[in-house]
Design an enzyme around this catalytic site. Sequence first.
Site, PDB file in Angstrom:
ATOM      1  NE  ARG A  19      -8.090   2.981   9.422  1.00 31.95           N
ATOM      2  CZ  ARG A  19      -8.206   1.668   9.335  1.00 31.95           C
ATOM      3  NH1 ARG A  19      -8.874   1.012  10.262  1.00 31.95           N
ATOM      4  NH2 ARG A  19      -7.670   1.011   8.321  1.00 31.95           N
TER       5      ARG A  19
ATOM      6  CD  GLU B 237     -19.069  12.306   7.482  1.00 33.29           C
ATOM      7  OE1 GLU B 237     -19.028  11.162   7.955  1.00 33.29           O
ATOM      8  OE2 GLU B 237     -19.996  13.105   7.669  1.00 33.29           O
TER       9      GLU B 237
ATOM     10  CD  GLN C 165     -13.559  12.255  -0.710  1.00 30.93           C
ATOM     11  OE1 GLN C 165     -14.105  12.106   0.373  1.00 30.93           O
ATOM     12  NE2 GLN C 165     -12.577  11.484  -1.133  1.00 30.93           N
TER      13      GLN C 165
ATOM     14  CB  CYS D 108     -18.247   6.632   1.726  1.00 37.87           C
ATOM     15  SG  CYS D 108     -19.019   6.717   3.348  1.00 37.87           S
TER      16      CYS D 108
ATOM     17  CG  ASN E  80      -6.326   4.480   1.563  1.00 34.49           C
ATOM     18  OD1 ASN E  80      -7.511   4.145   1.598  1.00 34.49           O
ATOM     19  ND2 ASN E  80      -5.736   5.054   2.585  1.00 34.49           N
ATOM     20  N   GLY E  81      -4.684   2.116   2.664  1.00 31.30           N
ATOM     21  CA  GLY E  81      -5.244   1.113   3.567  1.00 31.30           C
ATOM     22  C   GLY E  81      -4.193   0.471   4.440  1.00 31.30           C
TER      23      GLY E  81
ATOM     24  CG  HIS F 250      -9.738   1.528   1.446  1.00 33.47           C
ATOM     25  ND1 HIS F 250     -10.764   1.815   2.314  1.00 33.47           N
ATOM     26  CD2 HIS F 250      -8.947   0.648   2.102  1.00 33.47           C
ATOM     27  CE1 HIS F 250     -10.595   1.136   3.438  1.00 33.47           C
ATOM     28  NE2 HIS F 250      -9.505   0.419   3.329  1.00 33.47           N
TER      29      HIS F 250
HETATM   30  C1  LIG Z   1     -14.133   7.732  10.348  1.00 30.65           C
HETATM   31  C2  LIG Z   1     -13.678   7.643   8.922  1.00 30.65           C
HETATM   32  C3  LIG Z   1     -14.079   8.619   8.032  1.00 30.65           C
HETATM   33  C4  LIG Z   1     -13.663   8.560   6.696  1.00 30.65           C
HETATM   34  N1  LIG Z   1     -14.058   9.544   5.832  1.00 30.65           N
HETATM   35  C5  LIG Z   1     -13.585   9.539   4.555  1.00 30.65           C
HETATM   36  C6  LIG Z   1     -13.904  10.596   3.650  1.00 30.65           C
HETATM   37  O1  LIG Z   1     -14.639  11.544   3.979  1.00 30.65           O
HETATM   38  N2  LIG Z   1     -13.384  10.535   2.400  1.00 30.65           N
HETATM   39  C7  LIG Z   1     -12.563   9.503   1.998  1.00 30.65           C
HETATM   40  O2  LIG Z   1     -12.105   9.491   0.862  1.00 30.65           O
HETATM   41  N3  LIG Z   1     -12.269   8.492   2.824  1.00 30.65           N
HETATM   42  C8  LIG Z   1     -12.749   8.495   4.085  1.00 30.65           C
HETATM   43  N4  LIG Z   1     -12.427   7.467   4.929  1.00 30.65           N
HETATM   44  C9  LIG Z   1     -11.592   6.359   4.443  1.00 30.65           C
HETATM   45  C10 LIG Z   1     -10.110   6.671   4.612  1.00 30.65           C
HETATM   46  O3  LIG Z   1      -9.751   7.772   3.817  1.00 30.65           O
HETATM   47  C11 LIG Z   1      -9.248   5.479   4.193  1.00 30.65           C
HETATM   48  O4  LIG Z   1      -9.548   5.145   2.874  1.00 30.65           O
HETATM   49  C12 LIG Z   1      -9.464   4.271   5.077  1.00 30.65           C
HETATM   50  O5  LIG Z   1      -9.536   4.619   6.439  1.00 30.65           O
HETATM   51  C13 LIG Z   1      -8.328   3.265   4.882  1.00 30.65           C
HETATM   52  O6  LIG Z   1      -7.084   3.898   5.009  1.00 30.65           O
HETATM   53  P1  LIG Z   1      -6.263   3.932   6.393  1.00 30.65           P
HETATM   54  O7  LIG Z   1      -6.035   2.498   6.796  1.00 30.65           O
HETATM   55  O8  LIG Z   1      -5.003   4.665   6.043  1.00 30.65           O
HETATM   56  O9  LIG Z   1      -7.107   4.648   7.397  1.00 30.65           O
HETATM   57  C14 LIG Z   1     -12.840   7.492   6.253  1.00 30.65           C
HETATM   58  C15 LIG Z   1     -12.448   6.509   7.171  1.00 30.65           C
HETATM   59  C16 LIG Z   1     -12.851   6.572   8.486  1.00 30.65           C
HETATM   60  C17 LIG Z   1     -12.395   5.491   9.437  1.00 30.65           C
END
Ligand SMILES: Cc1cc2nc3c(=O)[nH]c(=O)nc-3n(C[C@H](O)[C@H](O)[C@H](O)COP(=O)(O)O)c2cc1C
Length: 319
Positions: A217, A2, A61, A91, A192-193, A161
């Site tokens: 990320r 988001e 989503q 979230c 994820n994560g 996550h």
């Molecule tokens: C700024 C931001 C916005 C995010 N928005 C969403 C979202 O809209 N939907 C969602 O499922 N996860 C959202 N996430 C979570 C990520 O999809 C993911 O689960 C989380 O960042 C951990 O995974 P990563 O380490 O690969 O980033 C968001 C994360 C961040 C940092």
Amino acid sequence: MEGVVDAPFRQILTAIGGIDQCVTEFLRVTDQRLPHKVFRRLCPELDSQSRTAAGTPVALQLLGGKPEWMAVNGERAAYLGAHEVDINFGCPAKAVNNHDGGACLLQTPQRIYDIVSAVRREVPAHIPVTAKIRLGFGARTGYLDIARAVEDAGAARLVVHARSKVDGYKPPAYWHQVGEIEQRASIPIVVNGDIFTVADYHKALSESGCRDVMIGRGLLRCPDLALQIKASITGEHYTPMDWPTVAGWVKLHFDMGKPLYPRKYLGNRLKQWLSHLRLNYAGAALMFEQIKRVNDEATLDAAFDPFTNGRVEHTQPAA
Ligand SMILES: Cc1cc2nc3c(=O)[nH]c(=O)nc-3n(C[C@H](O)[C@H](O)[C@H](O)COP(=O)(O)O)c2cc1C
């Protein structure tokens, strides 16, 4: 993600390649059937078989706590052409949780069941309904019950996550606990994560036993991470993109945002991506330092010149 991964971003990341599927930013559902234009704004890919220009499918989503309204909007997403409806229970944002959406629902698996099953009932059977959770709200407990609620309600896949809501984004990610879900589930579980490198990818899979990962990320930081991962699986030689090539894509992203966003936000979007890229590319760190206080469009445009050096036009995604 988001506020970050919008349609232009999806177009760019999938054009770079290696990504099998994307998910939109969440669409907040309260107590109304949202207008078509809201769905299309969030997911313009609805008008092209829910695929990015590169052909990568995009799931839409939803986020909300009221089963009946989630169902009505899930049905509308399907009607408009969504190829998958995903539900966000991960979230952690206060503004979202205070309005009965996202990770706060992890405290009540029955409510998760009610929401997923209501959406599942309204969305035509050939369109998958999927969900995204964390390992819990406060402590990392109860995730087996949460995952079972999602599965029993008819979800086709679950992304986990590997942290609780209270963990926020603080390392580490608890991939092995996702593995406990994976061992018991009969639907695909996606870990994820904190997958930022090829080595992280292999470690997350071996600790969780999952077959697939979701990366957030990591792809902002390293836009060809999925290509690097795929090459590590097939054993093919792959040379990671250098900064000038990445800068070409960043410029394209910047240009694609110009007709879509008010000028005052253009610089913010650029700085936001650079703030991730600078963790991986010295050139991005340099550029970030140069523009972090700049908001003028022409100056921002010019900041790319030393890095892209005429290479931008070679990296346009397919129309
Ligand atoms: C700024 C931001 C916005 C995010 N928005 C969403 C979202 O809209 N939907 C969602 O499922 N996860 C959202 N996430 C979570 C990520 O999809 C993911 O689960 C989380 O960042 C951990 O995974 P990563 O380490 O690969 O980033 C968001 C994360 C961040 C940092």
